[in-house]
Design a protein around this motif. Structure first.
Motif, PDB file in Angstrom:
ATOM      1  N   PRO A  96       0.991  -1.428  -0.317  1.00  0.00           N
ATOM      2  CA  PRO A  96       0.045   0.152   0.100  1.00  0.00           C
ATOM      3  C   PRO A  96       0.867   1.501   0.366  1.00  0.00           C
ATOM      4  CG  PRO A  96       0.372  -0.915   2.403  1.00  0.00           C
ATOM      5  CD  PRO A  96       0.782  -1.845   1.578  1.00  0.00           C
ATOM      6  N   VAL A  97       0.550   2.255  -1.134  1.00  0.00           N
ATOM      7  CA  VAL A  97       1.085   3.583  -0.367  1.00  0.00           C
ATOM      8  C   VAL A  97       0.439   4.519  -0.545  1.00  0.00           C
ATOM      9  CG1 VAL A  97       2.270   5.231  -2.483  1.00  0.00           C
ATOM     10  CG2 VAL A  97       2.923   2.879  -3.252  1.00  0.00           C
ATOM     11  N   TYR A  98      -0.835   4.065  -1.075  1.00  0.00           N
ATOM     12  CA  TYR A  98      -2.182   5.880  -0.601  1.00  0.00           C
ATOM     13  C   TYR A  98      -2.789   4.685   0.799  1.00  0.00           C
ATOM     14  CZ  TYR A  98       0.648   7.637  -5.064  1.00  0.00           C
ATOM     15  OH  TYR A  98       2.090   8.004  -5.750  1.00  0.00           O
ATOM     16  N   ARG A  99      -3.850   5.724   1.062  1.00  0.00           N
ATOM     17  CA  ARG A  99      -4.295   5.546   1.798  1.00  0.00           C
ATOM     18  C   ARG A  99      -5.772   6.620   1.698  1.00  0.00           C
ATOM     19  NH1 ARG A  99      -3.070   0.766   5.054  1.00  0.00           N
ATOM     20  NH2 ARG A  99      -0.778   0.691   5.000  1.00  0.00           N
ATOM     21  N   ASP A 109       0.071   9.639   2.026  1.00  0.00           N
ATOM     22  CA  ASP A 109       0.584   8.960   1.248  1.00  0.00           C
ATOM     23  C   ASP A 109       2.245   8.271   1.973  1.00  0.00           C
ATOM     24  OD1 ASP A 109       2.780   9.124  -0.713  1.00  0.00           O
ATOM     25  OD2 ASP A 109       3.322  11.153  -1.141  1.00  0.00           O
ATOM     26  N   GLY A 110       2.518   6.694   1.310  1.00  0.00           N
ATOM     27  CA  GLY A 110       3.247   6.289   2.656  1.00  0.00           C
ATOM     28  C   GLY A 110       2.847   6.680   3.862  1.00  0.00           C
ATOM     29  N   ASP A 111       3.998   6.946   4.853  1.00  0.00           N
ATOM     30  CA  ASP A 111       3.760   7.425   6.223  1.00  0.00           C
ATOM     31  C   ASP A 111       3.441   8.814   6.560  1.00  0.00           C
ATOM     32  OD1 ASP A 111       4.805   5.084   6.835  1.00  0.00           O
ATOM     33  OD2 ASP A 111       6.649   5.257   6.893  1.00  0.00           O
ATOM     34  N   ARG A 112       3.634   9.414   5.687  1.00  0.00           N
ATOM     35  CA  ARG A 112       3.272  11.120   5.412  1.00  0.00           C
ATOM     36  C   ARG A 112       1.663  11.986   5.355  1.00  0.00           C
ATOM     37  NH1 ARG A 112       7.467  10.334   1.871  1.00  0.00           N
ATOM     38  NH2 ARG A 112       6.142  10.871   0.380  1.00  0.00           N
ATOM     39  N   SER A 113       1.817  12.635   6.069  1.00  0.00           N
ATOM     40  CA  SER A 113       0.130  12.875   6.363  1.00  0.00           C
ATOM     41  C   SER A 113      -0.053  14.046   5.048  1.00  0.00           C
ATOM     42  CB  SER A 113      -0.324  13.854   7.171  1.00  0.00           C
ATOM     43  OG  SER A 113      -0.389  12.415   8.902  1.00  0.00           O
ATOM     44  N   SER A 135      -5.180  14.424  -7.259  1.00  0.00           N
ATOM     45  CA  SER A 135      -3.774  14.677  -8.007  1.00  0.00           C
ATOM     46  C   SER A 135      -2.607  15.310  -6.758  1.00  0.00           C
ATOM     47  CB  SER A 135      -4.156  16.136  -8.741  1.00  0.00           C
ATOM     48  OG  SER A 135      -2.504  16.819  -9.214  1.00  0.00           O
ATOM     49  N   ALA A 136      -3.406  15.900  -5.671  1.00  0.00           N
ATOM     50  CA  ALA A 136      -3.360  16.160  -3.750  1.00  0.00           C
ATOM     51  C   ALA A 136      -2.268  15.026  -3.560  1.00  0.00           C
ATOM     52  CB  ALA A 136      -3.994  17.117  -3.598  1.00  0.00           C
ATOM     53  N   LEU A 137      -2.891  13.227  -3.955  1.00  0.00           N
ATOM     54  CA  LEU A 137      -2.967  12.497  -2.972  1.00  0.00           C
ATOM     55  C   LEU A 137      -1.394  11.959  -3.710  1.00  0.00           C
ATOM     56  CD1 LEU A 137      -3.694   9.936  -0.991  1.00  0.00           C
ATOM     57  CD2 LEU A 137      -4.581   9.130  -2.736  1.00  0.00           C
ATOM     58  N   ILE A 138      -1.130  11.735  -5.665  1.00  0.00           N
ATOM     59  CA  ILE A 138      -0.404  10.613  -5.716  1.00  0.00           C
ATOM     60  C   ILE A 138       0.550  11.685  -6.027  1.00  0.00           C
ATOM     61  CG2 ILE A 138      -2.393   8.903  -6.392  1.00  0.00           C
ATOM     62  CD1 ILE A 138      -1.845  10.076  -9.602  1.00  0.00           C
ATOM     63  N   ALA A 229       6.166   1.989   4.082  1.00  0.00           N
ATOM     64  CA  ALA A 229       5.396   1.930   2.305  1.00  0.00           C
ATOM     65  C   ALA A 229       7.278   1.666   1.779  1.00  0.00           C
ATOM     66  CB  ALA A 229       4.808   2.411   1.829  1.00  0.00           C
ATOM     67  N   SER A 230       7.405   1.056   0.393  1.00  0.00           N
ATOM     68  CA  SER A 230       7.884   0.955  -0.376  1.00  0.00           C
ATOM     69  C   SER A 230       8.839   2.251  -1.218  1.00  0.00           C
ATOM     70  CB  SER A 230       8.375  -0.283  -1.694  1.00  0.00           C
ATOM     71  OG  SER A 230       6.934   0.151  -2.354  1.00  0.00           O
TER      72      SER A 230
END
Length: 306
Positions: A96-99, A109-113, A135-138, A229-230
């Protein structure tokens, strides 16, 4: 006995009372709860720039300038898995990359809020996001062409992450020698056969891995704290050229699939030496593989966190 005249008068009084009470209150309810109108959907195309492939999807353009796109078709276009847990969704290739969470502007985004400009929501029972929020997410531009009814997602490319050399404070450099590096590989191999599961929970509770929870667990056993996340793991450590790989180095790949114009990190493995690597994906679970042309053609870069 009540006369007909008195009955007519009584009936008129009752009707008037009904109009004053029932009729007025009904009008007040309608004014307090006006109907919500949602713009009707229309079929549109979704493409990744630089690629001739496309997918058709039901999109919802609005006069406000927002355009809602379906998360399922977007994930397929980006060659991502989409995993659902209740009203929460995670997207990624082999990890999982995005949640995101429905009706919530908070995202990861990974470990970043991250804070999205619009919260995801359901439309006809399916998860949707605005192109602005996606767009903001990825982290790449996404455009809507009204005339063509076309959503274009700019190509994703993580090759530049190889140049990020600084390690965060959570990484403890071990400066291990060859014997200790081999010990890391042996420990990773001892987990061979452990099942793979996308968006795997903590191994001690779930006894499954995805690609990045596997590397995180292995290095954590030796006191090295990696991000979850990778893509985040690819941003720590020192860059290592392919011809200088040592056992214990992290190897990053984009995931093979239909839309290879996207070179986003989708997989991580541990170099085992001798042209081999240990990693996890799909039905094999944790396994040893040759660093063959199949993988070399999808190799992005390598990092050392030791």
């Amino acid at each position: 006995m009540m006369s007909a005249t008195r009955l007519r008068r009584l009936f008129a009084v009752i009707c008037a009372a009904t109009l004053i009470t029932g009729g007025c209150s009904k009008q007040q309810v309608q004014s307090q709860n006006p109907p919500t109108y949602v713009s009707s959907g229309q079929m549109g195309s979704m493409i990744v720039s630089g690629s001739s492939d496309r997918t058709e999807a039901l999109v919802y353009p609005q006069s406000s300038g927002q355009v809602w796109v379906p998360l399922e078709e977007t994930s397929q276009l980006l060659n991502f898995n989409l995993h659902r847990e209740g009203d929460s969704f995670s997207l990624g290739a082999t990890d999982p990359v995005y949640r995101i969470r429905m009706n919530d502007t908070a995202a990861l985004d990974g470990d970043r809020s991250k804070r999205l400009p619009q919260a995801p929501e359901y439309r006809d029972g399916k998860p949707y996001m605005t192109v602005q929020a996606l767009s903001a997410l990825i982290g790449t531009p996404i455009r809507w062409d009204t005339a063509k009814r076309e959503v274009t997602i700019d190509r994703l490319d993580d090759a530049a992450l190889a140049q990020k050399q600084a390690a965060p404070k959570s990484i403890r450099s071990l400066a291990l020698g060859p014997d200790q590096r081999d010990e890391i590989v042996r420990f990773a191999q001892s987990l061979e056969g452990t099942p793979y599961q996308f968006s795997a929970a903590d191994y001690n509770a779930s006894h499954v891995f995805d690609c990045s929870s596997f590397t995180q667990y292995v290095f954590g056993h030796f006191g090295v704290s990696l991000p979850r996340a990778s893509r985040d793991q690819g941003q720590v450590g020192r860059n290592v050229p392919m011809d200088q790989l040592q056992p214990g180095d992290l190897m990053f790949f984009y995931t093979p699939g239909r839309y290879e114009s996207n070179r986003i990190i989708g997989h991580v493995a541990i170099y085992a030496g001798g042209g081999r690597m240990v990693h996890t994906y799909g039905s094999p679970g944790v396994t040893m593989s040759d660093f063959s042309d199949y993988w070399k053609n999808r190799f992005l870069f390598a990092k050392s966190v030791l």
